[in-house]
Write a protein that holds these residues in place. Structure first.
Motif, PDB file in Angstrom:
ATOM      1  N   LEU A   4       1.060  -1.301  -0.103  1.00 40.03           N
ATOM      2  CA  LEU A   4       0.028   0.063   0.172  1.00 40.03           C
ATOM      3  C   LEU A   4       0.936   1.272  -0.043  1.00 40.03           C
ATOM      4  O   LEU A   4       1.607   1.632   0.956  1.00 40.03           O
ATOM      5  N   LEU A   5       0.898   1.996  -1.020  1.00 36.59           N
ATOM      6  CA  LEU A   5       1.699   3.543  -0.996  1.00 36.59           C
ATOM      7  C   LEU A   5       0.733   4.444  -1.167  1.00 36.59           C
ATOM      8  O   LEU A   5      -0.015   4.688  -1.815  1.00 36.59           O
ATOM      9  N   ASP A   6       1.082   5.147  -0.121  1.00 34.62           N
ATOM     10  CA  ASP A   6      -0.003   6.498   0.178  1.00 34.62           C
ATOM     11  C   ASP A   6       0.846   7.830  -0.469  1.00 34.62           C
ATOM     12  O   ASP A   6       1.552   8.304   0.182  1.00 34.62           O
ATOM     13  N   GLU A   7       0.339   8.141  -1.465  1.00 34.96           N
ATOM     14  CA  GLU A   7       1.229   9.682  -2.043  1.00 34.96           C
ATOM     15  C   GLU A   7       2.604   9.289  -1.949  1.00 34.96           C
ATOM     16  O   GLU A   7       3.258  10.361  -1.229  1.00 34.96           O
ATOM     17  N   PRO A   8       3.057   8.517  -2.676  1.00 35.20           N
ATOM     18  CA  PRO A   8       4.814   8.479  -2.612  1.00 35.20           C
ATOM     19  C   PRO A   8       5.253   9.561  -3.190  1.00 35.20           C
ATOM     20  O   PRO A   8       6.632  10.034  -3.065  1.00 35.20           O
ATOM     21  N   LEU A   9       4.662  10.053  -4.380  1.00 37.08           N
ATOM     22  CA  LEU A   9       5.442  11.284  -5.047  1.00 37.08           C
ATOM     23  C   LEU A   9       4.982  12.526  -4.525  1.00 37.08           C
ATOM     24  O   LEU A   9       5.518  13.481  -5.328  1.00 37.08           O
ATOM     25  N   GLU A  10       4.392  12.677  -3.688  1.00 32.63           N
ATOM     26  CA  GLU A  10       4.006  14.185  -3.195  1.00 32.63           C
ATOM     27  C   GLU A  10       5.071  14.978  -2.934  1.00 32.63           C
ATOM     28  O   GLU A  10       5.916  14.539  -2.129  1.00 32.63           O
ATOM     29  N   ALA A  70       6.171  -5.322 -12.112  1.00 37.12           N
ATOM     30  CA  ALA A  70       6.371  -6.204 -12.985  1.00 37.12           C
ATOM     31  C   ALA A  70       6.978  -7.647 -12.849  1.00 37.12           C
ATOM     32  O   ALA A  70       6.762  -8.482 -13.431  1.00 37.12           O
ATOM     33  N   SER A  71       7.388  -7.450 -11.527  1.00 35.96           N
ATOM     34  CA  SER A  71       8.031  -8.815 -11.047  1.00 35.96           C
ATOM     35  C   SER A  71       6.871  -9.654 -10.645  1.00 35.96           C
ATOM     36  O   SER A  71       7.136 -11.075 -10.391  1.00 35.96           O
ATOM     37  N   GLY A  72       5.690  -9.332 -10.612  1.00 37.29           N
ATOM     38  CA  GLY A  72       4.486 -10.401 -10.407  1.00 37.29           C
ATOM     39  C   GLY A  72       4.608 -10.624  -8.813  1.00 37.29           C
ATOM     40  O   GLY A  72       3.708 -11.482  -8.437  1.00 37.29           O
ATOM     41  N   LYS A  73       5.596 -10.282  -7.871  1.00 36.75           N
ATOM     42  CA  LYS A  73       5.761 -10.612  -6.701  1.00 36.75           C
ATOM     43  C   LYS A  73       4.618  -9.936  -5.798  1.00 36.75           C
ATOM     44  O   LYS A  73       4.604 -10.529  -4.630  1.00 36.75           O
ATOM     45  N   MET A  74       4.096  -8.977  -6.127  1.00 37.74           N
ATOM     46  CA  MET A  74       3.190  -8.149  -5.587  1.00 37.74           C
ATOM     47  C   MET A  74       1.993  -7.610  -6.026  1.00 37.74           C
ATOM     48  O   MET A  74       2.385  -7.037  -7.037  1.00 37.74           O
ATOM     49  N   THR A  75       0.977  -7.259  -5.353  1.00 35.44           N
ATOM     50  CA  THR A  75       0.210  -6.704  -5.677  1.00 35.44           C
ATOM     51  C   THR A  75       0.252  -5.000  -5.288  1.00 35.44           C
ATOM     52  O   THR A  75       0.603  -4.980  -3.915  1.00 35.44           O
ATOM     53  N   ILE A  76       0.073  -4.031  -5.894  1.00 35.84           N
ATOM     54  CA  ILE A  76       0.520  -2.681  -5.500  1.00 35.84           C
ATOM     55  C   ILE A  76      -0.875  -1.997  -5.560  1.00 35.84           C
ATOM     56  O   ILE A  76      -1.629  -1.875  -6.522  1.00 35.84           O
ATOM     57  N   ILE A  77      -1.280  -1.136  -4.333  1.00 33.35           N
ATOM     58  CA  ILE A  77      -2.486  -0.203  -4.391  1.00 33.35           C
ATOM     59  C   ILE A  77      -1.805   0.940  -3.985  1.00 33.35           C
ATOM     60  O   ILE A  77      -0.976   1.394  -3.159  1.00 33.35           O
ATOM     61  N   LEU A  78      -1.797   2.042  -5.177  1.00 34.18           N
ATOM     62  CA  LEU A  78      -1.346   3.393  -5.095  1.00 34.18           C
ATOM     63  C   LEU A  78      -2.199   4.381  -4.704  1.00 34.18           C
ATOM     64  O   LEU A  78      -3.279   4.666  -5.757  1.00 34.18           O
ATOM     65  N   VAL A  79      -2.156   5.260  -3.945  1.00 35.57           N
ATOM     66  CA  VAL A  79      -2.963   6.554  -3.809  1.00 35.57           C
ATOM     67  C   VAL A  79      -2.190   7.714  -4.177  1.00 35.57           C
ATOM     68  O   VAL A  79      -1.063   7.913  -3.664  1.00 35.57           O
ATOM     69  N   GLU A  80      -2.696   8.349  -5.301  1.00 31.77           N
ATOM     70  CA  GLU A  80      -1.816   9.306  -5.661  1.00 31.77           C
ATOM     71  C   GLU A  80      -2.516  10.631  -6.161  1.00 31.77           C
ATOM     72  O   GLU A  80      -3.864  10.372  -6.757  1.00 31.77           O
ATOM     73  N   GLN A  81      -2.087  11.729  -5.879  1.00 32.98           N
ATOM     74  CA  GLN A  81      -2.874  12.905  -6.537  1.00 32.98           C
ATOM     75  C   GLN A  81      -2.330  13.220  -7.783  1.00 32.98           C
ATOM     76  O   GLN A  81      -3.214  13.857  -8.504  1.00 32.98           O
TER      77      GLN A  81
END
Lengths: 238, 327
Positions: free
Chosen positions: A156-162, A181-192
């Motif tokens: 879970l990534l919360d606004e990592p580029l802010e 791309a590695s397929g090893k994890m599901t990624i949920i990104l919250v992004e503005q």
């Protein structure tokens, strides 16, 4: 740990008695990249914090690979495969980069730190600098690297580029893309930054006032600017 | 963005070397003291046993940020467990040290479970209440503990079946020195392990640690338990070396003094705790002998000087000077 599947049904959560996330249903299949977008204050951060067990759960279910976790503590959720990088870039300011990483091992092999350095070579250069001596981008890299040490199946990534410089955004986005791309994890990104969010994700959710008001493939919303104007704002793609 | 582009070494990486040098210095000072002050071996052994209490306090306060003024309850548990076992027929010194450590472990788990429920001032109050309860409990249970008269009549057998605990305190001193060197190095390794770093993270911000998916309470409770083992070992060592256990081993004053010694030496480094114990107890011993009426004033001045001019303790000051010289 292989990529995990997240299923949320009828989720209501918030802080104390205040309900912020309302009737959220979502299914994120293993290996998917999902972006959550929406205006400020619409409950995106609260949704991620709720998934991690850091808010007050009112009702609804959260499952990882079929196992129910909505009653579990944050520790158990982490053990079940959730990794969380909060918006506040939670690095320990008076520990060195290496010490910050060591603190995130939680029983995982130390060789994971070398892998984190391969992903973020900048951190290796700064390994003996203290947390407060890092730039915002480096702190974000460190927080992400630390979350990866636990080998999460869902990140879970919360606004990592802010607030980061474009060059750092590119570096981080490339790293997230590599992870997905590695397929090893599901990624949920919250992004503005809607452009970044759409470029990254396969699927997109739009949140408004704590509810999911639109969901679908990212290319659909990317091609229909009226949807973006409606839910996120006129200038969001620029 | 304000990146610091230098690769300035904020914390030196030569931990192993420091541990080895530190262990060497402790051994050298110990051996030196043995030959320079052969009539003070009992006092030196007392310093070493109290240093285990202060090092154990460093684990929970310096490394993990838990506020406590009741740590002597762990030390006292170890001392009384070893003492009671001894008067009931167990004479092997190593077995008594093990019993003391286990009692410290138990006391660490119980007191940690309660103290860690609070934060800040409530945490301090709970810790004070625990040491007062421990004191009163031991005092009331005089049939077992000897109450205010203390527990006497301990019978300690020879170490490894060979070395008697003699009147001069030589065996006790060497045993204590060996234990302190080993424990100090082990605790330093613990403090920089993933577990130790997590504790340091909790000291800095427990909420962040929660977001990482770790439990502050459980992590700190484990640290408290380890701290209990070390403090209990110190208490048992005192019981074995002096062959008497008094109520003074489980007082609020002993807890507060341990905290003072830790601050004098420097928190969070383990070696600082050891140095602080040595400096404080030696200074107290020397000035109380030189001036039996006003020695407390001199102790007070020492504390003010250290806190004002070396806020990271004597060890921290020494390291800062060393690093500056080292470039």
């Amino acid at each position: 740990m292989p990529a995990g599947t997240l299923r949320v049904s009828g989720l209501n959560a918030g802080y104390g008695r205040t309900v912020i996330v309302e009737e959220v249903d979502l299914l994120v299949p293993a290996g998917q990249r999902l972006s959550i977008i929406g205006r400020n204050g619409m409950g995106k951060t609260t949704l991620l914090a709720t998934l991690m067990g850091l808010t007050t759960h009112h009702s609804g279910t959260i499952e990882i690979d079929g196992a129910s976790i909505e009653k579990a503590s944050a520790t158990r959720r982490a053990a079940a495969g959730l990794g969380y990088v909060p918006q506040t870039r939670d690095v320990f300011k008076t520990l060195t980069v290496e010490e910050n990483l060591v603190s995130g091992l939680k029983g995982h092999p130390k060789s994971n730190i070398e892998r984190a350095y391969e992903m973020f070579p900048r951190l290796k250069e700064r390994r003996r600098n203290l947390g407060w001596q890092l730039s915002g981008g480096e702190q974000q890299m460190l927080a992400t690297a630390r979350a990866l040490l636990g080998e999460p199946s869902i990140l879970l990534l919360d606004e990592p580029l802010e607030g980061l410089a474009p060059v750092i955004c590119q570096e981080l986005t490339a790293a997230f893309g590599e992870l997905a791309a590695s397929g090893k994890m599901t990624i949920i990104l919250v992004e503005q930054h809607v452009k970044n969010a759409l470029a990254f994700a396969d699927e997109v959710l739009v949140m408004e006032r704590g509810r999911i008001v639109w969901s679908g493939p990212s290319r659909v919303i990317a091609e229909d600017t009226s949807l973006i104007d409606k839910y996120v704002g006129v200038s969001s793609l620029h | 963005m304000t990146a610091i582009t230098s690769t300035r070494t904020a914390l030196p990486a030569r931990h192993g070397l420091r541990d080895a040098v530190g262990a060497g210095v402790i051994l050298a000072v110990g051996i030196g003291c043995h030959y320079l002050f052969p009539n003070s071996l009992s006092f030196l052994t007392m310093i070493l046993s109290v240093s285990l209490l202060v090092m154990s306090l460093d684990l929970v306060t310096g490394v993990s940020g838990v506020a406590t003024l009741g740590h002597a309850v762990l030390y006292g548990a170890g001392a009384y467990a070893a003492g009671i076992a001894s008067v009931n027929g167990i004479s092997d010194p190593l077995l008594l040290l093990l019993i003391g450590s286990l009692a410290g472990l138990l006391a660490g788990i119980v007191s940690g479970a309660l103290i860690l429920k609070g934060h800040g001032l409530p945490q301090l109050v709970i810790s004070i209440a625990l040491v007062q309860l421990g004191y009163e409990g031991v005092n009331k249970a005089s049939a077992v503990t000897g109450g205010s008269d203390g527990l006497a009549g301990l019978s300690i057998g020879p170490l490894f079946g060979l070395y008697q605990f003699d009147l001069w305190g030589r065996t006790a001193f060497w045993l204590a020195l060996a234990i302190v060197v080993v424990v100090a190095v082990l605790l330093r390794i613990l403090a920089r392990s993933p577990f130790g770093m997590l504790c340091k993270g909790i000291r800095q911000d427990p909420v962040r640690v929660r977001a990482m998916g770790a439990s502050s309470y459980v992590t700190l409770l484990k640290m408290y338990a380890i701290s209990g083992v070390v403090a209990g070992l110190g208490g048992a060592l005192q019981a074995v070396s002096t062959q008497v256990v008094g109520l003074d081993s489980i007082t609020f004053t002993a807890s507060a003094e341990a905290l003072v010694m830790l601050i004098v030496g420097g928190t969070g480094t383990i070696f600082g705790a050891l140095l602080g114990t040595f400096v404080f107890m030696w200074f107290e011993h020397a000035v109380s002998a030189a001036n039996p009426f006003h020695w407390l004033i001199l102790v007070g001045i020492l504390l003010i000087v250290v806190v004002l001019f070396a806020p990271r303790g004597i060890y921290g000051l020494g390291m800062r000077l060393f690093e500056r010289k080292d470039g």
